[in-house]
Enzyme design. Sequence first.
Site, PDB file in Angstrom:
ATOM      1  N   LYS A  87       0.882  -1.169   0.000  1.00 41.76           N
ATOM      2  CA  LYS A  87       0.000   0.000   0.000  1.00 41.76           C
ATOM      3  C   LYS A  87       0.920   1.219   0.000  1.00 41.76           C
ATOM      4  O   LYS A  87       1.584   1.506   0.990  1.00 41.76           O
ATOM      5  CB  LYS A  87      -0.898  -0.012   1.246  1.00 41.76           C
ATOM      6  CG  LYS A  87      -1.833   1.161   1.303  1.00 41.76           C
ATOM      7  CD  LYS A  87      -2.431   1.329   2.681  1.00 41.76           C
ATOM      8  CE  LYS A  87      -3.087   2.694   2.754  1.00 41.76           C
ATOM      9  NZ  LYS A  87      -3.316   3.131   4.123  1.00 41.76           N
ATOM     10  N   ASN A  93      -9.667   2.315   9.372  1.00 45.76           N
ATOM     11  CA  ASN A  93      -8.933   2.073  10.615  1.00 45.76           C
ATOM     12  C   ASN A  93      -9.541   2.882  11.761  1.00 45.76           C
ATOM     13  O   ASN A  93     -10.194   2.345  12.658  1.00 45.76           O
ATOM     14  CB  ASN A  93      -7.448   2.413  10.416  1.00 45.76           C
ATOM     15  CG  ASN A  93      -6.560   1.949  11.557  1.00 45.76           C
ATOM     16  OD1 ASN A  93      -5.381   1.705  11.356  1.00 45.76           O
ATOM     17  ND2 ASN A  93      -7.063   1.787  12.759  1.00 45.76           N
ATOM     18  N   THR A  94      -9.360   4.208  11.701  1.00 49.04           N
ATOM     19  CA  THR A  94      -9.719   5.051  12.842  1.00 49.04           C
ATOM     20  C   THR A  94     -11.197   4.921  13.226  1.00 49.04           C
ATOM     21  O   THR A  94     -11.518   4.894  14.423  1.00 49.04           O
ATOM     22  CB  THR A  94      -9.387   6.528  12.532  1.00 49.04           C
ATOM     23  OG1 THR A  94      -8.052   6.592  12.044  1.00 49.04           O
ATOM     24  CG2 THR A  94      -9.503   7.398  13.766  1.00 49.04           C
ATOM     25  N   GLY A 106      -8.144   9.877   8.933  1.00 47.58           N
ATOM     26  CA  GLY A 106      -8.560  10.046  10.325  1.00 47.58           C
ATOM     27  C   GLY A 106      -9.573  11.152  10.555  1.00 47.58           C
ATOM     28  O   GLY A 106      -9.950  11.409  11.702  1.00 47.58           O
ATOM     29  N   ALA A 146      -9.299   6.023   3.539  1.00 44.37           N
ATOM     30  CA  ALA A 146      -9.209   7.232   4.381  1.00 44.37           C
ATOM     31  C   ALA A 146     -10.481   8.075   4.374  1.00 44.37           C
ATOM     32  O   ALA A 146     -11.145   8.225   3.351  1.00 44.37           O
ATOM     33  CB  ALA A 146      -8.050   8.123   3.976  1.00 44.37           C
ATOM     34  N   GLY A 147     -10.777   8.601   5.551  1.00 40.04           N
ATOM     35  CA  GLY A 147     -11.880   9.545   5.702  1.00 40.04           C
ATOM     36  C   GLY A 147     -13.173   8.937   6.197  1.00 40.04           C
ATOM     37  O   GLY A 147     -14.107   9.654   6.552  1.00 40.04           O
TER      38      GLY A 147
END
Lengths: 65, 254
Positions: free
Chosen positions: B93, B203-204, B154, B181-182
């Site tokens: 990645k 993830n976050t 994040g 992301a986001g």
Amino acid sequence: MIFINGVKTQIKNDINLEKILKTNFSDSYSYAVAVNNEFVPKSKYKNTIIVKGDIIEVVSAHPGG
Amino acid sequence: MQIYGQNFKTNIILGTSGYPSPKVLLNCIKILKTEMVTVSVRRLNDADDNSFFKLIKKSKCTILPNTAGCLSAQEAIVTAEMARELFETDLIKLEVIEDDLTLKPSIKNTIKATESLIKKGFKVLPYTTDDFKFTKTLESLGCEVIMPWGSQIGSGRGLENPEKLMKIREEMPNLTLIIDAGIGRISHVCQAFEMGYDGILLNTAISKANYPEEFAHALKLSLEAVTKSISSGLIPKRNFATPSTTMIGIPFKR
């Protein structure tokens, strides 16, 4: 003087990478290495000579996103 | 979801950072039946005991190493090479960011690193913005998977430019596209799949939820719901009103 993961380390003479790694890291760790911003595969540790001023990065698996 | 010829039953790639404990991470992997996780490489330090490496191997997930935090193409290339040896995979990645503040992908350095890594035999999954030309260039270099951001890493702001993301999807129908992301809410995930995206990397949203396992359960349910709703055949969007009740026989008409 050389740098291992950003930490100043003294060496008296030129030394091969394998010895440096054995001195500083346990064999039980899984890690990969770069010297002076170039990847060094495991097969070349023995023949890679570290001289004063060299910068060694030793990395392992960490959480990431 | 297909990634460089390999089929995955689940279309979620899970980030492994920031969970309250390793056990919670493993529970989330189990709940979601995740088959791929992303991990980073960082300096080995005295506190390391190889336990994270063992944990990830125990999960039996396919490992997708990343180059998170790299600011130049050379840093990313060397990081990828170290990751390939460490995790015994050609998958990478690719993250090359412009700065530490926005974590925005650098177009110039991502393209430069992609070119080099593909020549070295890597299977590159580049993290990109929603810029169409950027993604098109990466496709032309040989990327089979591209991962545009929904919004900043994040941030939890979801898909900030859905029109731009839609254009990428429409113009590159054969590419595996993953929103990276986001993502902050379940609705963002559903929106991405309804737009035709193949997968989500998050993830976050999950690791920093007050109760990550609860979020994982909710995500699992939403994946079932959105998949079923899409396969049911969604109605096309129209620019004008269309009555759902027949106009024939309407009373009081002359």
